[in-house]
Design an enzyme around this catalytic site. Structure first.
Site, PDB file in Angstrom:
ATOM      1  N   ASP A   1       0.853  -1.185   0.000  1.00  0.00           N
ATOM      2  CA  ASP A   1       0.000   0.000   0.000  1.00  0.00           C
ATOM      3  C   ASP A   1       0.892   1.239   0.000  1.00  0.00           C
ATOM      4  O   ASP A   1       2.026   1.196   0.459  1.00  0.00           O
ATOM      5  CB  ASP A   1      -0.883   0.023   1.249  1.00  0.00           C
TER       6      ASP A   1
ATOM      7  N   TYR B   1       4.501  -9.244   7.580  1.00  0.00           N
ATOM      8  CA  TYR B   1       4.093  -7.852   7.825  1.00  0.00           C
ATOM      9  C   TYR B   1       4.245  -7.490   9.295  1.00  0.00           C
ATOM     10  O   TYR B   1       4.162  -8.352  10.172  1.00  0.00           O
ATOM     11  CB  TYR B   1       2.604  -7.671   7.470  1.00  0.00           C
TER      12      TYR B   1
ATOM     13  N   TYR C   1      -5.010  -9.336   2.284  1.00  0.00           N
ATOM     14  CA  TYR C   1      -5.061  -7.901   2.615  1.00  0.00           C
ATOM     15  C   TYR C   1      -5.082  -7.809   4.142  1.00  0.00           C
ATOM     16  O   TYR C   1      -6.087  -8.147   4.768  1.00  0.00           O
ATOM     17  CB  TYR C   1      -6.317  -7.263   2.020  1.00  0.00           C
TER      18      TYR C   1
END
Ligand SMILES: [Zn+2]
Ligand SMILES: [Zn+2]
Length: 443
Positions: A266, A333, A405
């Site tokens: 992103d 992440y 996501y």
């Protein structure tokens, strides 16, 4: 088959140059060019015919006349002169199959050399274009005379040009991935160049938020420039693409670049760790032996504090394909989440237990629906670790299948991602900061 008889049969019907006559017997004998085959056949026939003529056999003179006209044979013409015979005028002045184009080899070589002038390359390939009618005519010719040893006209042109261009440039022919393709049309007498792209791969780290991966055109003016974007045509002044590609484009003296990456983070996420694999494709490069070490330095100095590249190396189109396939590679992440209400240590423990090893059903998030198909996908979470930061904030480390996501894993995206952090704790959570820590793939 009697080779001489067959050659004479062809010449009796059609005018043929040395190349085109010889080409019909290309698979007979080695280490000679077709024009040598052709002229040898014509000379042999001239000897045979002269012998017949000296024995007062009328066929001899007839044969010499065919060789002098349809065979364009200087030897046959001279022989007729010595025999005090009339040299007939040729009906056709050009070879039936090539229309005399084999005579223009040299000028086309010069045109080809002029076209590649200024381009650096190590390998090349010659492509030949001929009008369809030329190929059809030759096929019909082969069929009519039942010729089983011939070579195609395109093939002969390609071989001849390839050989001379290799000699003149000192470069080698490559049939798989040549740097340059010289496309020659002997019938239009032109040569044009197809320059294959240069691919440079590496990994990039994005050290700051709010830089998109690729150039992002202004939605209002679509790149033309308007008041909304301050005349730049862009929504963001910089991108990973621009910060890296421009240096390469300049060094390779190319026309434009394409940026390929294995997925994208992103805009507001950093890309840390060892970075994300990417390949930059430079079209029509004039330079290929560029110093990647120097380019790496230049990119990293120019984008200091923002983007950093490493492991630069020359790549191929196959690497781009591999990158695209690798979008589903494992990712790691780190995410800072904020909850509406305070949570307990037990809550966090429960989250780790419930989501480690979980399969997430995820419908395309609302925020990307305008550019992605709306469908439900399943993605696996290998490991989730949660650390309390403050009363309402926690740090999540997630190792998962690529394509998940993670912001929606936290928010739940109005029930479109199941299970999700907000629902599991019955405590609405949102993402404050997101970093990609690792992309696990061999590049
Ligand atoms: Zn010809
Ligand atoms: Zn604009």
């Amino acid at each position: 088959m009697d080779v001489l008889e067959k050659a004479f049969e062809l010449l009796s019907k059609y005018p043929l140059c040395d190349h085109c006559l010889g080409r019909q017997f290309a698979l007979l004998g080695y280490s000679m060019e077709n024009n040598v085959r052709g002229s040898s056949l014509k000379i042999s026939l001239t000897l045979q015919a002269t012998d017949l003529a000296k024995e007062k056999n009328l066929d001899g003179v007839k044969q010499l006349k065919v060789l002098a006209t349809n065979g364009f044979s200087r030897e046959a013409q001279e022989t007729l002169k010595h025999l005090k015979k009339r040299i007939p005028k040729a009906l056709e002045e050009k070879c039936y199959l090539c229309e005399g184009k084999f005579e223009h080899l040299n000028s086309l070589i010069e045109k080809s050399l002029a076209a590649i002038d200024g381009y650096e390359f190590t390998t090349f390939l010659v492509g030949i274009e001929v009008p369809i009618k030329v190929e059809e005519r030759e096929d019909e010719f082969k069929g009519t005379f039942n010729l089983g040893y011939s070579e195609g006209i395109k093939h002969e042109f390609g071989r001849l040009f390839g050989k001379v261009l290799a000699e003149r440039t000192g470069k080698t022919a490559d049939y798989l991935i040549p740097d340059l393709v010289v496309v020659i049309n002997p019938f239009r007498e032109n040569a044009r160049l197809q320059v294959n792209p240069l691919f440079v791969g590496g990994r990039y780290r994005k050290l700051v938020r709010d830089i998109p991966q690729s150039k992002w055109f202004c939605s209002n003016c679509r790149g033309r420039g308007c008041d909304k974007c301050g005349g730049t045509g862009k929504l963001y002044p910089e991108s990973v693409e621009e910060l890296t590609s421009n240096v390469l484009l300049e060094a390779a003296e190319g026309q434009k670049t394409l940026f390929h990456a294995s997925g994208r983070e992103d805009i507001d996420a950093r890309m840390l760790g060892t970075g994300r694999p990417f390949v930059i494709e430079v079209s029509e490069p004039k330079k290929r032996s560029i110093d990647l070490k120097e380019i790496k330095e230049k990119i990293n100095v120019g984008a200091v504090g923002k983007v950093e590249v490493s492991k630069l190396r020359f790549a191929t189109k196959d690497v781009v394909r591999h990158l695209k396939k690798g979008e589903g590679a494992q990712k790691e992440y780190r995410l800072l989440a904020e909850f509406e209400n305070p949570f307990s240590d037990e809550d966090l423990k429960m989250l780790e237990e419930k989501l480690t090893g979980a399969t997430i059903k995820q419908q395309t998030p609302i925020r990307v629906m305008h550019r992605r198909a709306d469908l439900i996908r399943e993605r696996y979470i290998y490991k989730l670790k949660v650390k309390k930061v403050s009363l309402k904030r926690a740090l999540l480390e997630i190792r998962c299948q690529g394509g998940l996501y993670v912001k929606e894993l936290v928010s739940g995206d109005e029930g479109r991602t199941i299970p999700n952090v907000s629902d599991l704790l019955n405590n609405r959570a949102k993402t404050l900061k997101l970093d990609v820590l690792k992309i696990i793939m061999d590049d």
